[in-house]
Design a protein around this motif. Sequence first.
Motif, PDB file in Angstrom:
ATOM      1  N   UNK A 153      40.575 -27.316  55.707  1.00  0.00           N
ATOM      2  CA  UNK A 153      39.834 -28.175  56.644  1.00  0.00           C
ATOM      3  C   UNK A 153      38.540 -28.685  56.018  1.00  0.00           C
ATOM      4  N   UNK A 154      37.916 -27.869  55.189  1.00  0.00           N
ATOM      5  CA  UNK A 154      36.708 -28.335  54.495  1.00  0.00           C
ATOM      6  C   UNK A 154      37.042 -29.488  53.558  1.00  0.00           C
ATOM      7  N   UNK A 166      36.970 -35.284  52.409  1.00  0.00           N
ATOM      8  CA  UNK A 166      37.697 -36.527  52.121  1.00  0.00           C
ATOM      9  C   UNK A 166      37.346 -37.621  53.135  1.00  0.00           C
ATOM     10  N   UNK A 167      37.113 -37.222  54.388  1.00  0.00           N
ATOM     11  CA  UNK A 167      36.862 -38.210  55.433  1.00  0.00           C
ATOM     12  C   UNK A 167      35.407 -38.667  55.482  1.00  0.00           C
ATOM     13  N   UNK A 168      34.493 -37.819  55.049  1.00  0.00           N
ATOM     14  CA  UNK A 168      33.069 -38.154  55.151  1.00  0.00           C
ATOM     15  C   UNK A 168      32.443 -38.468  53.792  1.00  0.00           C
ATOM     16  N   UNK A 169      33.070 -38.018  52.719  1.00  0.00           N
ATOM     17  CA  UNK A 169      32.460 -38.169  51.401  1.00  0.00           C
ATOM     18  C   UNK A 169      31.337 -37.186  51.157  1.00  0.00           C
ATOM     19  N   UNK A 170      31.148 -36.242  52.102  1.00  0.00           N
ATOM     20  CA  UNK A 170      30.072 -35.258  52.002  1.00  0.00           C
ATOM     21  C   UNK A 170      30.669 -33.921  51.590  1.00  0.00           C
ATOM     22  N   UNK A 171      30.189 -33.371  50.494  1.00  0.00           N
ATOM     23  CA  UNK A 171      30.681 -32.084  50.004  1.00  0.00           C
ATOM     24  C   UNK A 171      29.802 -30.928  50.462  1.00  0.00           C
ATOM     25  N   UNK A 172      28.496 -31.157  50.519  1.00  0.00           N
ATOM     26  CA  UNK A 172      27.543 -30.086  50.797  1.00  0.00           C
ATOM     27  C   UNK A 172      27.764 -29.455  52.165  1.00  0.00           C
ATOM     28  N   UNK A 217      30.383 -29.458  54.592  1.00  0.00           N
ATOM     29  CA  UNK A 217      31.577 -28.670  54.920  1.00  0.00           C
ATOM     30  C   UNK A 217      31.714 -27.402  54.089  1.00  0.00           C
ATOM     31  N   UNK A 218      31.394 -27.477  52.796  1.00  0.00           N
ATOM     32  CA  UNK A 218      31.593 -26.297  51.957  1.00  0.00           C
ATOM     33  C   UNK A 218      30.481 -25.268  52.151  1.00  0.00           C
ATOM     34  N   UNK A 219      29.292 -25.699  52.546  1.00  0.00           N
ATOM     35  CA  UNK A 219      28.252 -24.742  52.917  1.00  0.00           C
ATOM     36  C   UNK A 219      28.623 -24.045  54.218  1.00  0.00           C
ATOM     37  N   UNK A 220      29.205 -24.807  55.130  1.00  0.00           N
ATOM     38  CA  UNK A 220      29.632 -24.235  56.411  1.00  0.00           C
ATOM     39  C   UNK A 220      30.684 -23.159  56.214  1.00  0.00           C
ATOM     40  N   UNK A 221      31.701 -23.445  55.409  1.00  0.00           N
ATOM     41  CA  UNK A 221      32.747 -22.428  55.245  1.00  0.00           C
ATOM     42  C   UNK A 221      32.248 -21.258  54.408  1.00  0.00           C
ATOM     43  N   UNK A 222      31.285 -21.511  53.524  1.00  0.00           N
ATOM     44  CA  UNK A 222      30.684 -20.410  52.767  1.00  0.00           C
ATOM     45  C   UNK A 222      30.039 -19.415  53.725  1.00  0.00           C
ATOM     46  N   UNK A 223      29.308 -19.933  54.697  1.00  0.00           N
ATOM     47  CA  UNK A 223      28.650 -19.077  55.693  1.00  0.00           C
ATOM     48  C   UNK A 223      29.680 -18.362  56.556  1.00  0.00           C
ATOM     49  N   UNK A 224      30.742 -19.077  56.937  1.00  0.00           N
ATOM     50  CA  UNK A 224      31.775 -18.476  57.789  1.00  0.00           C
ATOM     51  C   UNK A 224      32.521 -17.363  57.055  1.00  0.00           C
TER      52      UNK A 224
END
Length: 219
Positions: free
Chosen positions: A170-171, A176-182, A184-191
């Motif tokens: 999902x990240x 892919x949809x937003x072009x933002x890497x920071x 989504x991947x920071x969010x899943x790192x925390x999760x």
Amino acid sequence: MTEWSGYFGLIMQGALVTVQLTVMGSALALVMAFIAGLGRLSRFFAVRALATAYIEFFRGTSIFVQLFWAYFVLPFVGVTLTPLQAGVLALGLNVGAYGAEVVRGAIQSIGREQYEACTALNLGRWHSMRHVVLPQALLVMLPTFGNNAIELLKATAVVSLISLTDLTFQAQVVRAQTGNTLVPFTTILILYFMLAMLISWGVRSLERRMARGLDGVRA
């Protein structure tokens, strides 16, 4: 803001899949760990050989290859699994092989005097294992079992390779949809970190409870 709320919802759906994988994979790993671990201690050569073959095979091959076999190769022999089933099978069998050695080592760490006491009380092999040896060995196993569960949690990311919509998948969708890497991947790192801390807390709590319950046995 509304758009990002929707993307966060996607990641939380992925978190639910990751939790399902972790719980079911850990349950399978626990079962396989005890079957193979006790099998390594069997008095029968065939049982020991079978348990050893399982342990060495799954420890000696890549989790990626095991996952691909479960999902892409088994259908050729008539066994078709969903991505979730394939993920649980591969993760459970892989981590269970490591857990089997934990079970074997913990049981062998119990002092000889405990076995002698069981013999003095005329307890059979099964009753000795169930009522005396295993309760003490479980306390030795728990910390490593906790580590194995956390390793399994982190290994769930590999299921994104077979298009299972876990946290990592999902990240990647959000990126892919937003072009933002920071974000989504920071969010899943925390999760992932929060889920790992939850597992650690649960194992420590269970360890303390079991230690109190074994006071009488050790005495």
